[in-house]
Scaffold this motif. Structure first.
Motif, PDB file in Angstrom:
ATOM      1  N   ALA A 216     -94.892  38.851  33.264  1.00 41.11           N
ATOM      2  CA  ALA A 216     -94.723  37.413  33.507  1.00 41.11           C
ATOM      3  C   ALA A 216     -94.341  36.703  32.221  1.00 41.11           C
ATOM      4  CB  ALA A 216     -95.989  36.816  34.095  1.00 41.11           C
ATOM      5  N   GLY A 217     -94.965  37.063  31.126  1.00 43.23           N
ATOM      6  CA  GLY A 217     -94.651  36.437  29.843  1.00 43.23           C
ATOM      7  C   GLY A 217     -93.205  36.671  29.448  1.00 43.23           C
ATOM      8  N   ALA A 218     -92.696  37.871  29.672  1.00 44.93           N
ATOM      9  CA  ALA A 218     -91.305  38.177  29.331  1.00 44.93           C
ATOM     10  C   ALA A 218     -90.345  37.379  30.198  1.00 44.93           C
ATOM     11  CB  ALA A 218     -91.051  39.680  29.493  1.00 44.93           C
ATOM     12  N   ALA A 219     -90.663  37.227  31.476  1.00 47.20           N
ATOM     13  CA  ALA A 219     -89.781  36.474  32.376  1.00 47.20           C
ATOM     14  C   ALA A 219     -89.742  35.002  32.000  1.00 47.20           C
ATOM     15  CB  ALA A 219     -90.246  36.636  33.822  1.00 47.20           C
ATOM     16  N   ILE A 220     -90.888  34.451  31.653  1.00 48.41           N
ATOM     17  CA  ILE A 220     -90.939  33.041  31.271  1.00 48.41           C
ATOM     18  C   ILE A 220     -90.176  32.816  29.972  1.00 48.41           C
ATOM     19  CG2 ILE A 220     -92.477  31.189  30.492  1.00 48.41           C
ATOM     20  CD1 ILE A 220     -94.514  32.287  32.546  1.00 48.41           C
ATOM     21  N   LYS A 221     -90.327  33.718  29.012  1.00 51.25           N
ATOM     22  CA  LYS A 221     -89.607  33.577  27.749  1.00 51.25           C
ATOM     23  C   LYS A 221     -88.105  33.706  27.965  1.00 51.25           C
ATOM     24  CE  LYS A 221     -93.311  35.145  24.749  1.00 51.25           C
ATOM     25  NZ  LYS A 221     -93.819  36.225  23.928  1.00 51.25           N
ATOM     26  N   ALA A 222     -87.708  34.583  28.879  1.00 51.07           N
ATOM     27  CA  ALA A 222     -86.285  34.788  29.125  1.00 51.07           C
ATOM     28  C   ALA A 222     -85.652  33.549  29.743  1.00 51.07           C
ATOM     29  CB  ALA A 222     -86.084  35.999  30.040  1.00 51.07           C
ATOM     30  N   SER A 223     -86.319  32.925  30.684  1.00 44.79           N
ATOM     31  CA  SER A 223     -85.775  31.741  31.332  1.00 44.79           C
ATOM     32  C   SER A 223     -86.893  30.945  31.990  1.00 44.79           C
ATOM     33  CB  SER A 223     -84.728  32.132  32.373  1.00 44.79           C
ATOM     34  OG  SER A 223     -84.224  30.962  32.973  1.00 44.79           O
ATOM     35  N   PRO A 224     -87.500  30.026  31.267  1.00 41.04           N
ATOM     36  CA  PRO A 224     -88.608  29.255  31.850  1.00 41.04           C
ATOM     37  C   PRO A 224     -88.190  28.443  33.068  1.00 41.04           C
ATOM     38  CG  PRO A 224     -88.085  28.489  29.621  1.00 41.04           C
ATOM     39  CD  PRO A 224     -87.220  29.661  29.904  1.00 41.04           C
ATOM     40  N   LEU A 225     -86.917  28.094  33.176  1.00 36.76           N
ATOM     41  CA  LEU A 225     -86.464  27.302  34.320  1.00 36.76           C
ATOM     42  C   LEU A 225     -86.573  28.076  35.631  1.00 36.76           C
ATOM     43  CD1 LEU A 225     -83.364  25.455  32.830  1.00 36.76           C
ATOM     44  CD2 LEU A 225     -85.685  24.580  33.151  1.00 36.76           C
ATOM     45  N   THR A 226     -86.507  29.399  35.568  1.00 33.43           N
ATOM     46  CA  THR A 226     -86.614  30.186  36.794  1.00 33.43           C
ATOM     47  C   THR A 226     -88.022  30.132  37.373  1.00 33.43           C
ATOM     48  OG1 THR A 226     -87.143  32.242  35.624  1.00 33.43           O
ATOM     49  CG2 THR A 226     -84.807  31.796  36.065  1.00 33.43           C
ATOM     50  N   GLN A 227     -88.990  29.693  36.585  1.00 39.05           N
ATOM     51  CA  GLN A 227     -90.363  29.607  37.046  1.00 39.05           C
ATOM     52  C   GLN A 227     -90.679  28.254  37.688  1.00 39.05           C
ATOM     53  OE1 GLN A 227     -92.337  32.420  36.773  1.00 39.05           O
ATOM     54  NE2 GLN A 227     -90.399  33.279  36.088  1.00 39.05           N
ATOM     55  N   MET A 228     -89.720  27.323  37.635  1.00 32.22           N
ATOM     56  CA  MET A 228     -89.951  25.980  38.151  1.00 32.22           C
ATOM     57  C   MET A 228     -89.465  25.863  39.591  1.00 32.22           C
ATOM     58  SD  MET A 228     -88.889  23.744  34.804  1.00 32.22           S
ATOM     59  CE  MET A 228     -89.589  22.207  35.400  1.00 32.22           C
ATOM     60  N   SER A 229     -90.191  25.060  40.367  1.00 36.14           N
ATOM     61  CA  SER A 229     -89.796  24.808  41.754  1.00 36.14           C
ATOM     62  C   SER A 229     -88.610  23.846  41.774  1.00 36.14           C
ATOM     63  CB  SER A 229     -90.964  24.195  42.526  1.00 36.14           C
ATOM     64  OG  SER A 229     -91.184  22.861  42.082  1.00 36.14           O
ATOM     65  N   PRO A 230     -87.895  23.782  42.900  1.00 36.65           N
ATOM     66  CA  PRO A 230     -86.788  22.819  42.996  1.00 36.65           C
ATOM     67  C   PRO A 230     -87.251  21.377  42.738  1.00 36.65           C
ATOM     68  CG  PRO A 230     -86.628  24.408  44.765  1.00 36.65           C
ATOM     69  CD  PRO A 230     -87.933  24.656  44.067  1.00 36.65           C
ATOM     70  N   ARG A 231     -88.424  21.021  43.197  1.00 36.35           N
ATOM     71  CA  ARG A 231     -88.947  19.666  42.987  1.00 36.35           C
ATOM     72  C   ARG A 231     -89.202  19.419  41.502  1.00 36.35           C
ATOM     73  NH1 ARG A 231     -89.316  15.234  46.327  1.00 36.35           N
ATOM     74  NH2 ARG A 231     -91.302  14.212  46.124  1.00 36.35           N
ATOM     75  N   GLU A 232     -89.785  20.408  40.811  1.00 36.66           N
ATOM     76  CA  GLU A 232     -90.026  20.268  39.379  1.00 36.66           C
ATOM     77  C   GLU A 232     -88.712  20.129  38.618  1.00 36.66           C
ATOM     78  OE1 GLU A 232     -94.175  22.776  38.871  1.00 36.66           O
ATOM     79  OE2 GLU A 232     -92.283  23.871  39.007  1.00 36.66           O
ATOM     80  N   LEU A 233     -87.707  20.883  39.024  1.00 35.11           N
ATOM     81  CA  LEU A 233     -86.398  20.785  38.378  1.00 35.11           C
ATOM     82  C   LEU A 233     -85.771  19.410  38.597  1.00 35.11           C
ATOM     83  CD1 LEU A 233     -84.961  24.325  39.167  1.00 35.11           C
ATOM     84  CD2 LEU A 233     -85.585  23.432  36.914  1.00 35.11           C
ATOM     85  N   GLU A 234     -85.950  18.850  39.792  1.00 28.60           N
ATOM     86  CA  GLU A 234     -85.425  17.511  40.074  1.00 28.60           C
ATOM     87  C   GLU A 234     -86.111  16.466  39.189  1.00 28.60           C
ATOM     88  OE1 GLU A 234     -83.251  14.418  42.055  1.00 28.60           O
ATOM     89  OE2 GLU A 234     -82.922  16.514  41.609  1.00 28.60           O
ATOM     90  N   ILE A 235     -87.412  16.573  39.054  1.00 29.21           N
ATOM     91  CA  ILE A 235     -88.150  15.645  38.193  1.00 29.21           C
ATOM     92  C   ILE A 235     -87.686  15.788  36.752  1.00 29.21           C
ATOM     93  CG2 ILE A 235     -90.441  15.107  37.251  1.00 29.21           C
ATOM     94  CD1 ILE A 235     -91.530  15.894  40.081  1.00 29.21           C
ATOM     95  N   LEU A 236     -87.517  17.010  36.298  1.00 24.75           N
ATOM     96  CA  LEU A 236     -87.048  17.254  34.940  1.00 24.75           C
ATOM     97  C   LEU A 236     -85.660  16.662  34.730  1.00 24.75           C
ATOM     98  CD1 LEU A 236     -87.549  18.599  32.199  1.00 24.75           C
ATOM     99  CD2 LEU A 236     -86.588  20.700  33.148  1.00 24.75           C
ATOM    100  N   ARG A 237     -84.769  16.822  35.729  1.00 23.09           N
ATOM    101  CA  ARG A 237     -83.425  16.264  35.640  1.00 23.09           C
ATOM    102  C   ARG A 237     -83.472  14.741  35.512  1.00 23.09           C
ATOM    103  NH1 ARG A 237     -79.840  13.766  38.546  1.00 23.09           N
ATOM    104  NH2 ARG A 237     -81.031  13.772  40.467  1.00 23.09           N
ATOM    105  N   LEU A 238     -84.304  14.101  36.324  1.00 23.50           N
ATOM    106  CA  LEU A 238     -84.411  12.639  36.281  1.00 23.50           C
ATOM    107  C   LEU A 238     -84.987  12.153  34.952  1.00 23.50           C
ATOM    108  CD1 LEU A 238     -85.643  12.060  39.931  1.00 23.50           C
ATOM    109  CD2 LEU A 238     -83.371  11.553  39.013  1.00 23.50           C
ATOM    110  N   LEU A 239     -85.996  12.841  34.457  1.00 24.44           N
ATOM    111  CA  LEU A 239     -86.565  12.476  33.156  1.00 24.44           C
ATOM    112  C   LEU A 239     -85.550  12.731  32.044  1.00 24.44           C
ATOM    113  CD1 LEU A 239     -90.195  13.868  33.550  1.00 24.44           C
ATOM    114  CD2 LEU A 239     -89.501  11.455  33.511  1.00 24.44           C
ATOM    115  N   GLY A 240     -84.781  13.808  32.195  1.00 26.11           N
ATOM    116  CA  GLY A 240     -83.769  14.146  31.197  1.00 26.11           C
ATOM    117  C   GLY A 240     -82.660  13.122  31.089  1.00 26.11           C
ATOM    118  N   ARG A 241     -82.368  12.446  32.175  1.00 31.25           N
ATOM    119  CA  ARG A 241     -81.324  11.424  32.109  1.00 31.25           C
ATOM    120  C   ARG A 241     -81.867  10.090  31.607  1.00 31.25           C
ATOM    121  NH1 ARG A 241     -79.889   9.971  38.447  1.00 31.25           N
ATOM    122  NH2 ARG A 241     -81.602   8.505  38.711  1.00 31.25           N
ATOM    123  N   GLY A 242     -83.178  10.070  31.316  1.00 34.42           N
ATOM    124  CA  GLY A 242     -83.768   8.887  30.705  1.00 34.42           C
ATOM    125  C   GLY A 242     -84.563   7.996  31.631  1.00 34.42           C
TER     126      GLY A 242
END
Length: 83
Positions: free
Chosen positions: A41-67
């Protein structure tokens, strides 16, 4: 904490007996399934932490990222800002 062994309740019950014998002999025991999950699990998270996030979490991150502010993100998603 003094933990010397760990067996999950979903593990094969025979592992509990094995764990007790090892700990009683002064050794440590971690269930193989947990050891494998922790190792990879540690190797997978280090390789790509975004793959561990749900679609909803990614949407929130995108909105926060745009300011957007937290209250704006909540409003856009139709949820409480505390959520």
């Amino acid at each position: 904490m003094g933990i010397q062994g760990y067996v999950s309740k979903s593990d094969d019950p025979r592992l509990l007996a094995k764990a007790i014998r090892k700990v009683a002999a002064g050794e440590r025991f971690v269930s193989p399934r947990l050891a494998e999950a922790a190792t990879f699990a540690g190797a997978a998270i280090k390789a790509s932490p975004l793959t561990q996030m749900s679609p909803r979490e990614l949407e929130i991150l995108r909105l926060l990222g745009r300011g957007d502010r937290i209250s704006e993100v909540a409003s856009e998603l139709g949820i409480s800002y505390k959520t």
